[in-house]
Design a protein around this motif. Structure first.
Motif, PDB file in Angstrom:
ATOM      1  N   ARG A 210       8.811   4.562  -3.845  1.00 50.35           N
ATOM      2  CA  ARG A 210       7.562   3.792  -3.706  1.00 50.35           C
ATOM      3  C   ARG A 210       7.831   2.407  -3.138  1.00 50.35           C
ATOM      4  N   GLU A 211       8.938   1.801  -3.582  1.00 48.51           N
ATOM      5  CA  GLU A 211       9.277   0.476  -3.066  1.00 48.51           C
ATOM      6  C   GLU A 211       9.583   0.528  -1.580  1.00 48.51           C
ATOM      7  N   ARG A 212      10.271   1.607  -1.143  1.00 43.64           N
ATOM      8  CA  ARG A 212      10.555   1.743   0.287  1.00 43.64           C
ATOM      9  C   ARG A 212       9.259   1.901   1.087  1.00 43.64           C
ATOM     10  N   VAL A 213       8.327   2.677   0.545  1.00 44.98           N
ATOM     11  CA  VAL A 213       7.037   2.843   1.227  1.00 44.98           C
ATOM     12  C   VAL A 213       6.287   1.514   1.284  1.00 44.98           C
ATOM     13  N   ALA A 214       6.283   0.794   0.140  1.00 47.43           N
ATOM     14  CA  ALA A 214       5.601  -0.506   0.106  1.00 47.43           C
ATOM     15  C   ALA A 214       6.246  -1.493   1.077  1.00 47.43           C
ATOM     16  N   LEU A 215       7.598  -1.469   1.126  1.00 47.12           N
ATOM     17  CA  LEU A 215       8.296  -2.365   2.052  1.00 47.12           C
ATOM     18  C   LEU A 215       7.955  -2.025   3.492  1.00 47.12           C
ATOM     19  N   ALA A 216       7.914  -0.730   3.802  1.00 43.62           N
ATOM     20  CA  ALA A 216       7.554  -0.326   5.161  1.00 43.62           C
ATOM     21  C   ALA A 216       6.142  -0.768   5.504  1.00 43.62           C
ATOM     22  N   GLU A 217       5.227  -0.663   4.540  1.00 44.84           N
ATOM     23  CA  GLU A 217       3.855  -1.100   4.789  1.00 44.84           C
ATOM     24  C   GLU A 217       3.795  -2.614   4.993  1.00 44.84           C
ATOM     25  N   ARG A 218       4.579  -3.364   4.190  1.00 48.96           N
ATOM     26  CA  ARG A 218       4.587  -4.821   4.364  1.00 48.96           C
ATOM     27  C   ARG A 218       5.146  -5.215   5.730  1.00 48.96           C
ATOM     28  N   VAL A 219       6.224  -4.527   6.131  1.00 46.57           N
ATOM     29  CA  VAL A 219       6.796  -4.821   7.446  1.00 46.57           C
ATOM     30  C   VAL A 219       5.791  -4.514   8.543  1.00 46.57           C
TER      31      VAL A 219
END
Length: 379
Positions: free
Chosen positions: A173-182
């Motif tokens: 989930r953190e990787r998905v959230a990070l990708a969305e933030r980027v």
């Protein structure tokens, strides 16, 4: 029913059905084939009922762990009091004790399970018709330890697996959230580049077109000159768009992105729009990203000056003191209101922040000023 180990059971599990069925059949066969001999009773129907009841009780070992361990312990005591051998009726008792320790982490319920098992052992010692030897007691003690320690180990292993799975889910989930933030940051950066790069050129073109249209009949030479400037600005806007598209390509050549010497071209464009521009630049040392930030901030400040005022000098001062670079863009005039936060001001502040600097914008003595302080080395 909620158990500490993370299980939720309302009916017997499929594995427990197989366990109870196999243990029932195996216990019945073992009771019939294994001749206990004196002083124990031979296997008969009541003895088979006790063995079968103890085995079938394991159907509910994960639904009602404590009642099951109490029931099988009581059946073991009844079995001994009736004079039967303990050969097979003890198996469900150890399995039930193991189950309690593998499902419950809190010590009160574990203590109840251990006491039930202890009472079963005591009943065996008291009612068994044979002589209980020290070797048998040591074997019973070993079975007790294996059931309790093994159950605790099973619970710990299951908790570790659940924690590892939770960590994996959290990391995913953190990787998905990070990708969305980027992605959002890249979208915001793209919007800022479009606003700063093309907004300036379009604003100057609109101003020159308006001036040329008004004076074309009286001064056609100026009108033709304005058209030439518009053409030049249009080509420059296309070049800016090409630069912007190449910024999005990781393999693109970015050596021709805006730098500090381009401030002179920027000032010339503003002069062509009919405004007086004073450019004062000293020797400054900035990385490429800092130079681009200075150019874009100056470009946006000049664009705002052209958009919101039609007269007054625009002064651009760029100096360096020690390890700090100071940029000041002043639109000379009177009675400027406080700035309304918009995309342009937000973009300027963000560019300064990314370079480790600060930006201030608002009315100053003699006009409206934008003041930026950047470090020589980007943090």
């Amino acid at each position: 029913m909620r158990l500490t180990g993370g299980f939720r059971r309302t009916r017997p599990a499929g594995a427990d059905r197989w366990l109870a069925g196999a243990l029932t059949a195996g216990s019945a066969v073992a009771s019939l084939l294994a001749a206990a001999g004196p002083p124990y009773r031979e296997a008969d129907l009541p003895g088979l009922v006790l063995v079968t009841a103890a085995s079938l009780a394991l159907l509910w070992r994960q639904v009602f762990p404590l009642p099951v361990v109490a029931v099988v312990s009581a059946l073991l005591i009844v079995n001994e009091a009736a004079g039967y051998a303990v050969t097979v009726v003890q198996w469900p008792a150890w399995i039930a004790l193991f189950t309690c320790f593998s499902l419950y982490r809190d010590w009160p319920r574990r203590l109840v399970a251990a006491l039930s098992g202890g009472l079963a052992v005591l009943g065996y010692v008291v009612f068994d018709r044979g002589q209980v030897s020290l070797l048998e007691l040591s074997g019973i003690t070993m079975c007790f330890l294996i059931s309790t320690i093994g159950g605790d180990a099973a619970l710990s292993r299951r908790a570790y697996a659940a924690a590892a799975e939770a960590r994996a889910v959290s990391e995913a989930r953190e990787r998905v959230a990070l990708a969305e933030r980027v992605l959002l940051q890249e979208r915001a950066r793209l919007a800022g580049e479009l606003h700063d790069a093309l907004g300036h050129a379009v604003n100057v073109m609109v101003m020159q077109a308006g001036v040329g249209r008004r004076v074309f009949a009286e001064n056609p030479d100026f009108g033709h000159e304005a058209l030439g400037h518009i053409e030049t600005l249009g080509r420059g806007a296309l070049d800016e768009l090409d630069r912007l598209l190449r910024v999005l390509d990781p393999a693109a050549d970015l050596t021709d992105l805006p730098e500090l010497p381009d401030l002179a071209v920027l000032a010339a464009r503003a002069r062509a729009a009919g405004r007086e521009v004073e450019l004062n630049t000293g020797e400054v040392e900035l990385p490429a990203s800092g130079a681009r930030a200075v150019y874009r901030i100056t470009q946006e400040a000049v664009t705002n000056a052209l958009r919101h005022t039609s007269r007054g000098r625009i002064r651009i001062d760029l100096t360096q003191t020690g390890d700090r670079v100071l940029l000041e863009v002043t639109n000379e005039g009177d009675d400027f209101p406080e700035p309304v936060p918009g995309r342009g001001l937000v973009n300027m502040r963000e560019r300064a922040r990314l370079e480790g600097g600060d930006l201030e914008a608002g009315p100053v003595a003699g006009g409206f000023g934008v003041r930026v302080v950047l470090p020589v080395a980007r943090p």
